[in-house]
Enzyme design. Structure first.
Site, PDB file in Angstrom:
ATOM      1  N   HIS A  74      -2.883   0.856  -9.046  1.00  0.00           N
ATOM      2  CA  HIS A  74      -2.359   1.768 -10.073  1.00  0.00           C
ATOM      3  C   HIS A  74      -3.450   2.422 -10.920  1.00  0.00           C
ATOM      4  O   HIS A  74      -3.167   3.321 -11.700  1.00  0.00           O
ATOM      5  CB  HIS A  74      -1.281   1.072 -10.893  1.00  0.00           C
ATOM      6  N   ASN A 110      -5.184  -6.392  -8.241  1.00  0.00           N
ATOM      7  CA  ASN A 110      -4.734  -5.240  -7.459  1.00  0.00           C
ATOM      8  C   ASN A 110      -4.954  -3.965  -8.288  1.00  0.00           C
ATOM      9  O   ASN A 110      -4.416  -3.841  -9.391  1.00  0.00           O
ATOM     10  CB  ASN A 110      -3.253  -5.436  -7.112  1.00  0.00           C
ATOM     11  N   HIS A 119      -4.015  -1.460  -1.532  1.00  0.00           N
ATOM     12  CA  HIS A 119      -2.998  -1.221  -0.503  1.00  0.00           C
ATOM     13  C   HIS A 119      -3.130   0.226  -0.033  1.00  0.00           C
ATOM     14  O   HIS A 119      -2.864   1.153  -0.796  1.00  0.00           O
ATOM     15  CB  HIS A 119      -1.608  -1.488  -1.112  1.00  0.00           C
ATOM     16  N   GLU A 149      -4.427  -4.490   1.864  1.00  0.00           N
ATOM     17  CA  GLU A 149      -3.018  -4.620   2.271  1.00  0.00           C
ATOM     18  C   GLU A 149      -2.676  -3.454   3.191  1.00  0.00           C
ATOM     19  O   GLU A 149      -2.938  -2.299   2.844  1.00  0.00           O
ATOM     20  CB  GLU A 149      -2.100  -4.563   1.055  1.00  0.00           C
ATOM     21  N   THR A 165       6.450  -2.681  -2.873  1.00  0.00           N
ATOM     22  CA  THR A 165       6.821  -3.541  -1.748  1.00  0.00           C
ATOM     23  C   THR A 165       7.970  -4.458  -2.181  1.00  0.00           C
ATOM     24  O   THR A 165       7.766  -5.391  -2.954  1.00  0.00           O
ATOM     25  CB  THR A 165       5.600  -4.370  -1.294  1.00  0.00           C
ATOM     26  N   ARG A 184      -0.191   7.236  -1.405  1.00  0.00           N
ATOM     27  CA  ARG A 184       0.269   7.605  -2.750  1.00  0.00           C
ATOM     28  C   ARG A 184      -0.659   7.108  -3.854  1.00  0.00           C
ATOM     29  O   ARG A 184      -0.655   7.638  -4.943  1.00  0.00           O
ATOM     30  CB  ARG A 184       1.693   7.111  -2.991  1.00  0.00           C
ATOM     31  N   GLU A 187       1.256 -15.097   1.766  1.00  0.00           N
ATOM     32  CA  GLU A 187       1.400 -14.701   0.360  1.00  0.00           C
ATOM     33  C   GLU A 187       2.897 -14.681   0.069  1.00  0.00           C
ATOM     34  O   GLU A 187       3.657 -13.926   0.686  1.00  0.00           O
ATOM     35  CB  GLU A 187       0.775 -13.329   0.100  1.00  0.00           C
ATOM     36  N   ARG A 196      -1.492   2.783   1.666  1.00  0.00           N
ATOM     37  CA  ARG A 196      -0.156   3.098   2.178  1.00  0.00           C
ATOM     38  C   ARG A 196      -0.209   4.273   3.143  1.00  0.00           C
ATOM     39  O   ARG A 196      -1.084   5.134   3.041  1.00  0.00           O
ATOM     40  CB  ARG A 196       0.773   3.458   1.015  1.00  0.00           C
ATOM     41  N   HIS A 210       3.283 -10.338  -6.657  1.00  0.00           N
ATOM     42  CA  HIS A 210       4.301  -9.330  -6.956  1.00  0.00           C
ATOM     43  C   HIS A 210       5.056  -9.576  -8.264  1.00  0.00           C
ATOM     44  O   HIS A 210       5.681 -10.617  -8.441  1.00  0.00           O
ATOM     45  CB  HIS A 210       5.337  -9.132  -5.842  1.00  0.00           C
TER      46      HIS A 210
HETATM   47  N1  PXP Z   1       0.716  -8.818  -3.484  1.00  0.00           N
HETATM   48  C1  PXP Z   1       1.181  -7.920  -2.584  1.00  0.00           C
HETATM   49  C2  PXP Z   1       1.217  -8.302  -1.139  1.00  0.00           C
HETATM   50  C3  PXP Z   1       1.592  -6.635  -3.007  1.00  0.00           C
HETATM   51  O1  PXP Z   1       2.052  -5.747  -2.102  1.00  0.00           O
HETATM   52  C4  PXP Z   1       1.476  -6.296  -4.371  1.00  0.00           C
HETATM   53  C5  PXP Z   1       1.826  -4.933  -4.838  1.00  0.00           C
HETATM   54  O2  PXP Z   1       3.078  -4.601  -4.513  1.00  0.00           O
HETATM   55  C6  PXP Z   1       0.999  -7.267  -5.265  1.00  0.00           C
HETATM   56  C7  PXP Z   1       0.625  -8.526  -4.787  1.00  0.00           C
HETATM   57  C8  PXP Z   1       0.848  -6.983  -6.727  1.00  0.00           C
HETATM   58  O3  PXP Z   1       2.075  -6.771  -7.310  1.00  0.00           O
HETATM   59  P1  PXP Z   1       2.151  -6.229  -8.794  1.00  0.00           P
HETATM   60  O4  PXP Z   1       1.494  -4.902  -8.814  1.00  0.00           O
HETATM   61  O5  PXP Z   1       3.611  -6.164  -9.063  1.00  0.00           O
HETATM   62  O6  PXP Z   1       1.439  -7.225  -9.664  1.00  0.00           O
END
Ligand code: PXP
Length: 238
Positions: free
Chosen positions: A10, A7, A43, A70, A101, A49, A151, A45, A192
């Protein structure tokens, strides 16, 4: 064999802090795949952001980057999906005020909306996943709603592991949900809050086919580099 989805939200957060082009999100997506990730998760949003519309366009048009988008169940997002055709979609709940999330979807409350939304994604032949809390009833409902994958939200177990608390209940909940999902023909993903330790613990659950990890990868890369961190996760989960 388990898959790793990186992901990169960030990386966009960091770029947006200056409103310029660096660090480049498309380059990050390409590098994640080059270093062995199986897909990239972004994602989009409602408040934009981190990931921006142009990122979705530029990443999804590169067909060498398997992309998991996402989104929340809004008409705007559906239009973006139909236009850009990501390989995968993960439907997530979204609240404007949340930092991240915080939990899975409320399937029961949003049954009708989700059913119609998933049907439209299925018509586009896009693999659809529902981000849910590790609850058997939600796994069963996901199947009824027409999703191909679930997921499982790993936020709770991740926090417990990080705070050195007992996590057996959370582990068993995820394991039971994974077994049930697999038996029902759903592919199981997890995501997550994961770090190396959580990923190592959860990789013992053989029914989990995909891990989606973001914040820790981006943060740890500051110290050790994107390549090393991705490769370390691959080693842990495969
Ligand atoms: N999976 C989903 C569905 C998410 O929304 C997120 C980000 O919130 C992640 C995985 C990755 O989470 P993290 O950034 O905490 O590793």
């Amino acid at each position: 064999m388990k898959r790793l989805g990186v992901n990169i939200d960030h990386i966009a957060t960091l770029r947006n802090a200056r409103g310029e082009k660096h660090p480049n999100v498309v380059d990050a997506a390409k590098l994640a795949i080059k270093y062995g990730a199986d897909s990239v998760t972004i994602h989009l949003r409602e408040d934009r952001r981190h990931i921006l519309d142009k990122d979705v366009i530029n990443i999804t048009k590169n067909k060498n980057i398997p992309t998991n988008l996402e989104i929340a169940t809004t008409n705007e997002m559906l239009k973006i999906v139909i236009k850009n055709k990501p390989e995968f979609v993960c439907i997530v709940p979204e609240k404007r005020t949340e930092i991240t999330t915080e939990g899975g979807l409320n399937l029961n409350k949003n049954k009708k909306k989700l059913y119609t939304f998933i049907k439209k994604l299925n018509n586009q032949k896009i693999r659809t996943s529902l981000f849910i809390n590790p609850k058997i009833s939600d796994v069963k409902l996901s199947k009824l709603l027409g999703a191909q994958c679930v997921e499982l939200h790993t936020g709770k177990i991740s926090n417990k592991i990080k705070n050195k608390q007992k996590y057996l209940k959370e582990f068993n909940d995820i394991k039971k949900c994974s077994l049930t999902a697999k038996k029902m023909g759903l592919e199981v993903h997890a995501g997550h809050g994961m770090d190396y330790k959580t990923a190592k613990i959860l990789s013992k659950i053989k029914e989990i086919k995909e891990f989606n990890i973001g914040h820790f990868i981006v943060g740890e890369s500051i110290f050790f580099g994107f390549k090393k961190v991705i490769k370390k996760f691959i080693k842990i989960i495969k």
